[in-house]
Design a protein around this motif. Structure first.
Motif: not given
Length: 251
Positions: A115-116, A182-184, A213-214, A245-246
């Motif tokens: 999730l992060g 490489t961005p995730v 993402g953020e 995130w959750a």
């Protein structure tokens, strides 16, 4: 009877009520025990899984791993059974490399992602840096002193220092790893110490380039090991990020 297999997660306490697993990777020279007291400061529905690489603490007799690809290959099968719930990866210094390497690997294979990512006290690992692997023992020990993270009594005992040097050198090789740019597809929050002479705020900000993402940066008082001196605000920030995130963790 044969000895039990080495445990990558020696302090894990299974939590059937967990809605999220938080995997924590240590800094160079550190082990799983550095996260032992964190569970009490996190939501009760978070299961903390601190990771123990070879060559330290309960795995002191095992040969340490110098190559991040080999480490990830060995670790991944151990983690897989625990990825049946939403999860977050958190790394400190050297551990930031492990967290990103795993995420990039899973993304390339189209597998579920965390999730992060929480990356603390680590410069962005896609930037080239000078390797410290060729330092002689004297200069390497002085480097350890400069980080102010090694117990003073270790420097006073020549035999003990000789015993742990292979693991420390292996860990610094991991910490010096350069990973693909490489961005995730995972949000990243980067934690940094305002007085950290080893990872500048500018270095920390370059993690922004590794996510689609953020991205957020959080700054704390203290030097490289602000996880010790700023434990309370760090854990408050971590709890806030996990809940963002959750959101179900807050209920």
């Amino acid at each position: 009877m044969p000895p039990p297999p080495p445990s990558w997660f020696p302090f894990r306490q299974a939590n059937p009520q967990a809605r999220l697993r938080l995997f924590c990777f240590p800094y160079a020279g550190g082990g799983a025990s550095i996260y032992n007291t964190w569970s009490a400061a996190l939501p009760p529905t978070v299961e903390l899984v601190s990771v123990q690489p070879p060559g330290r603490e309960r795995r002191i007799l095992e040969k340490p791993v110098h190559d991040i690809a080999r480490l990830v290959e060995a670790l991944e099968p151990e983690m897989r059974p625990l990825l049946d719930k939403p999860f977050v990866l958190m790394g400190y210094s050297m551990g930031t490399r492990i967290a990103l390497a795993l995420t990039q690997r899973w993304q390339a294979r189209g597998e579920p992602l965390p999730l992060g990512l929480v990356v603390a006290a680590g410069g962005a690992p896609h930037m080239q840096r000078m390797s410290r692997g060729n330092l002689n023992d004297k200069d390497f020990i002085e480097l350890l002193r400069a980080y102010e993270g090694t117990p003073a009594e270790l420097f006073a005992h020549k035999e003990l220092m000789e015993m742990v040097l292979p693991t420390l050198r292996a860990d610094f090789a991991l910490a010096d790893s350069v990973l693909p740019a490489t961005p995730v597809r995972v949000p990243i929050v980067a934690y940094g110490g305002l007085e950290d002479s080893h990872v500048s705020i500018a270095d920390l900000e370059r993690w922004r380039e590794l996510t689609t993402g953020e991205f957020r940066a959080r700054h704390f008082a203290g030097k490289h090991f602000f996880l010790r001196t700023e434990r309370v605000p760090l854990l408050e920030a971590l709890r806030e990020d996990l809940t963002r995130w959750a959101p179900e963790l807050a209920s």
